[in-house]
Design a protein around this motif. Structure first.
Motif, PDB file in Angstrom:
ATOM      1  N   THR A 107     -10.239 -13.883 -85.787  1.00 11.86           N
ATOM      2  CA  THR A 107     -10.397 -14.041 -84.337  1.00 11.86           C
ATOM      3  C   THR A 107     -11.402 -15.105 -83.935  1.00 11.86           C
ATOM      4  N   GLY A 108     -12.359 -15.413 -84.835  1.00  7.76           N
ATOM      5  CA  GLY A 108     -13.441 -16.322 -84.476  1.00  7.76           C
ATOM      6  C   GLY A 108     -14.513 -15.660 -83.651  1.00  7.76           C
ATOM      7  N   GLU A 109     -14.435 -14.342 -83.441  1.00  8.69           N
ATOM      8  CA  GLU A 109     -15.406 -13.613 -82.626  1.00  8.69           C
ATOM      9  C   GLU A 109     -16.377 -12.856 -83.511  1.00  8.69           C
ATOM     10  N   PRO A 110     -17.675 -12.769 -83.111  1.00  9.56           N
ATOM     11  CA  PRO A 110     -18.672 -12.066 -83.937  1.00  9.56           C
ATOM     12  C   PRO A 110     -18.273 -10.622 -84.213  1.00  9.56           C
ATOM     13  N   ALA A 111     -18.457 -10.179 -85.442  1.00 11.07           N
ATOM     14  CA  ALA A 111     -18.151  -8.794 -85.799  1.00 11.07           C
ATOM     15  C   ALA A 111     -19.143  -7.825 -85.178  1.00 11.07           C
ATOM     16  N   PHE A 112     -20.372  -8.260 -84.982  1.00 12.55           N
ATOM     17  CA  PHE A 112     -21.418  -7.344 -84.553  1.00 12.55           C
ATOM     18  C   PHE A 112     -21.026  -6.619 -83.262  1.00 12.55           C
ATOM     19  N   ASP A 113     -20.488  -7.359 -82.301  1.00 10.60           N
ATOM     20  CA  ASP A 113     -20.130  -6.759 -81.017  1.00 10.60           C
ATOM     21  C   ASP A 113     -19.057  -5.684 -81.183  1.00 10.60           C
ATOM     22  N   ARG A 114     -18.110  -5.915 -82.088  1.00  9.87           N
ATOM     23  CA  ARG A 114     -17.054  -4.929 -82.323  1.00  9.87           C
ATOM     24  C   ARG A 114     -17.611  -3.704 -83.028  1.00  9.87           C
ATOM     25  N   VAL A 115     -18.460  -3.924 -84.019  1.00  7.73           N
ATOM     26  CA  VAL A 115     -18.957  -2.818 -84.837  1.00  7.73           C
ATOM     27  C   VAL A 115     -19.922  -1.934 -84.060  1.00  7.73           C
ATOM     28  N   PHE A 116     -20.796  -2.549 -83.272  1.00  8.65           N
ATOM     29  CA  PHE A 116     -21.842  -1.776 -82.598  1.00  8.65           C
ATOM     30  C   PHE A 116     -21.625  -1.623 -81.092  1.00  8.65           C
ATOM     31  N   GLY A 117     -20.622  -2.304 -80.556  1.00  8.57           N
ATOM     32  CA  GLY A 117     -20.331  -2.159 -79.147  1.00  8.57           C
ATOM     33  C   GLY A 117     -21.302  -2.859 -78.231  1.00  8.57           C
ATOM     34  N   MET A 118     -22.082  -3.780 -78.773  1.00  9.50           N
ATOM     35  CA  MET A 118     -23.046  -4.535 -77.978  1.00  9.50           C
ATOM     36  C   MET A 118     -23.478  -5.755 -78.772  1.00  9.50           C
ATOM     37  N   PRO A 119     -23.998  -6.786 -78.104  1.00  6.13           N
ATOM     38  CA  PRO A 119     -24.479  -7.970 -78.825  1.00  6.13           C
ATOM     39  C   PRO A 119     -25.688  -7.650 -79.693  1.00  6.13           C
ATOM     40  N   PHE A 120     -25.954  -8.529 -80.643  1.00  3.65           N
ATOM     41  CA  PHE A 120     -27.011  -8.335 -81.640  1.00  3.65           C
ATOM     42  C   PHE A 120     -28.372  -8.062 -81.001  1.00  3.65           C
ATOM     43  N   TYR A 121     -28.787  -8.921 -80.078  1.00  4.77           N
ATOM     44  CA  TYR A 121     -30.126  -8.767 -79.516  1.00  4.77           C
ATOM     45  C   TYR A 121     -30.225  -7.568 -78.586  1.00  4.77           C
ATOM     46  N   GLY A 124     -31.125  -4.594 -80.733  1.00  2.00           N
ATOM     47  CA  GLY A 124     -32.549  -4.504 -81.022  1.00  2.00           C
ATOM     48  C   GLY A 124     -33.338  -3.867 -79.903  1.00  2.00           C
ATOM     49  N   LYS A 125     -32.872  -4.029 -78.672  1.00  2.00           N
ATOM     50  CA  LYS A 125     -33.530  -3.385 -77.528  1.00  2.00           C
ATOM     51  C   LYS A 125     -33.161  -1.904 -77.442  1.00  2.00           C
ATOM     52  N   ALA A 126     -31.897  -1.590 -77.744  1.00  2.00           N
ATOM     53  CA  ALA A 126     -31.425  -0.210 -77.649  1.00  2.00           C
ATOM     54  C   ALA A 126     -31.997   0.671 -78.747  1.00  2.00           C
ATOM     55  N   ASP A 127     -32.300   0.099 -79.895  1.00  2.00           N
ATOM     56  CA  ASP A 127     -32.882   0.828 -81.026  1.00  2.00           C
ATOM     57  C   ASP A 127     -34.232   0.195 -81.328  1.00  2.00           C
ATOM     58  N   PRO A 128     -35.318   0.697 -80.732  1.00  2.00           N
ATOM     59  CA  PRO A 128     -36.632   0.053 -80.886  1.00  2.00           C
ATOM     60  C   PRO A 128     -37.080  -0.083 -82.336  1.00  2.00           C
ATOM     61  N   ALA A 129     -36.777   0.908 -83.178  1.00  2.00           N
ATOM     62  CA  ALA A 129     -37.183   0.817 -84.585  1.00  2.00           C
ATOM     63  C   ALA A 129     -36.467  -0.337 -85.267  1.00  2.00           C
ATOM     64  N   ALA A 130     -35.179  -0.484 -84.997  1.00  2.00           N
ATOM     65  CA  ALA A 130     -34.434  -1.603 -85.564  1.00  2.00           C
ATOM     66  C   ALA A 130     -34.954  -2.920 -85.012  1.00  2.00           C
ATOM     67  N   GLY A 131     -35.313  -2.942 -83.729  1.00  2.00           N
ATOM     68  CA  GLY A 131     -35.861  -4.152 -83.133  1.00  2.00           C
ATOM     69  C   GLY A 131     -37.175  -4.560 -83.767  1.00  2.00           C
ATOM     70  N   ARG A 132     -38.031  -3.574 -84.056  1.00  2.00           N
ATOM     71  CA  ARG A 132     -39.321  -3.883 -84.710  1.00  2.00           C
ATOM     72  C   ARG A 132     -39.095  -4.419 -86.116  1.00  2.00           C
ATOM     73  N   LEU A 133     -38.141  -3.818 -86.839  1.00  2.00           N
ATOM     74  CA  LEU A 133     -37.844  -4.296 -88.188  1.00  2.00           C
ATOM     75  C   LEU A 133     -37.279  -5.715 -88.132  1.00  2.00           C
ATOM     76  N   MET A 134     -36.384  -5.971 -87.194  1.00  2.00           N
ATOM     77  CA  MET A 134     -35.807  -7.292 -87.014  1.00  2.00           C
ATOM     78  C   MET A 134     -36.912  -8.323 -86.767  1.00  2.00           C
ATOM     79  N   ASN A 135     -37.816  -8.015 -85.854  1.00  2.00           N
ATOM     80  CA  ASN A 135     -38.888  -8.952 -85.514  1.00  2.00           C
ATOM     81  C   ASN A 135     -39.834  -9.178 -86.687  1.00  2.00           C
ATOM     82  N   SER A 136     -40.149  -8.100 -87.416  1.00  2.00           N
ATOM     83  CA  SER A 136     -41.045  -8.234 -88.564  1.00  2.00           C
ATOM     84  C   SER A 136     -40.416  -9.103 -89.648  1.00  2.00           C
TER      85      SER A 136
END
Length: 325
Positions: A107-121, A124-136
């Motif tokens: 499709t040429g479309e990012p998988a992340f949006d399909r898998v998680f139902g939201m864009p990547f960034y 990270g806001k919806a899951d603060p622990a994941a966001g902190r790990l991402m930033n670290s």
């Protein structure tokens, strides 16, 4: 190649269970490591055996396990260690989109949006622990390349340096530390810049910084003689990357002596190992970004009004210097 996934998951499990921290004071038998980590003793022994097969730990003749040079980097108390980068690489936000890689190619479309139902960034806001790990993890990866990139270029002649998309300001701080007479402008989203202002408040370099909250798709502050885009453009496809570059070009205006420094990976020659080729897949899956080869960089920058001012080395993280034209 097929076993690569197994190895990466063993590495992630060893890291997530804190095995390196439990072995920091010396060798231990599997049972004691399991007790310290709160694990099933038999299951942990089997994990350690697999980890020893790839050099993550070493099994001694008496049955105890000890750290190796590799697993020393997984300790939480080692400056410059890889613990958070490994945890990020093995987290669901990194691993699960790869299960949908074929569909992204279709499709040429990012998988992340399909898998998680939201864009990547947004994730990270919806899951603060994941966001902190991402930033670290991103801070670690940025720090790992900063010194090498700065050693490869000369920013000393510039009086006012703008770090566009500069995040927490760590890179700009290092630029100003190396150039005591220079002033800096940190440009990022308003909330990010405000956090950077608070974090850097007590540093000497912050007194030489101006903090500008701005959308770099719309505006980049003028008045600087050097602009830096570090690890920014690979997050975006060509259309969005071009918008950022045009804003930088507009900010430079008629100053022919100004320079744009692009710190990015440049893809290497075909048919050779190239970490950038796999990072490119990460970008495609997560948010539709891309890693580019030298011809693609020159086309993109040329269309935005820049001409090359150096010869970057393909196949690695490198410094590209561009002049307005």
């Amino acid at each position: 190649m097929t076993s690569g996934t197994r190895i990466s998951h063993v590495l992630h499990a060893v890291t997530a269970l804190g095995v390196a921290d439990h072995l920091a004071d010396g060798p231990l038998p599997p049972g004691e490591i399991a007790a310290a980590a709160g694990c099933d003793a038999d299951a942990l022994a089997r994990l350690l055996r697999a980890a020893a097969a790839v050099g993550l730990v070493e099994r001694l003749d008496d049955g105890r396990y000890t750290l190796t040079d590799l697993s020393e980097l997984l300790r939480s108390d080692v400056p410059g260690g890889l613990r958070d980068a490994v945890l990020y690489a093995g987290h669901a936000m990194t691993v699960r989109p790869y299960g949908d890689l074929a569909e992204t190619v279709r499709t040429g479309e990012p998988a992340f949006d399909r898998v998680f139902g939201m864009p990547f960034y947004e994730y990270g806001k919806a899951d603060p622990a994941a966001g902190r790990l991402m930033n670290s993890a991103m801070r670690h990866l940025s720090s790992a390349t900063s010194a090498t990139l700065l050693d490869a270029c000369d920013l000393h002649r510039f009086e006012r340096v703008a770090d566009v998309g500069g995040g927490t300001g760590r890179f700009l701080t290092e630029v100003l530390r190396r150039s005591p007479a220079a002033k800096g402008v940190l440009v990022d989203q308003p909330a990010v810049v405000e956090q950077a202002r608070l974090t850097l408040a007590r540093t000497e370099e912050a007194r030489r910084m101006t903090f500008v909250g701005a959308d770099f798709f719309e505006r980049v502050p003028a008045g600087c003689d050097a602009y830096v885009l570090k690890s920014v453009l690979h997050n975006w496809g060509d259309a969005d990357a071009a918008r950022v570059l045009r804003c930088v070009r507009e900010a430079i205006g008629v100053d022919a002596d100004a320079r744009l420094f692009v710190f990015e990976q440049v893809l290497g020659a075909p048919n050779t190992w190239d970490n950038g080729a796999f990072m490119d897949i990460d970008m495609m899956l997560k948010f539709g970004g891309r890693v580019r080869d030298l011809a693609e960089w020159r086309r993109l920058l040329g269309e935005a009004g820049f001409a090359p001012a150096n010869e970057p080395r393909p196949g690695s993280w490198t410094v590209q210097v561009w002049r307005p034209c």
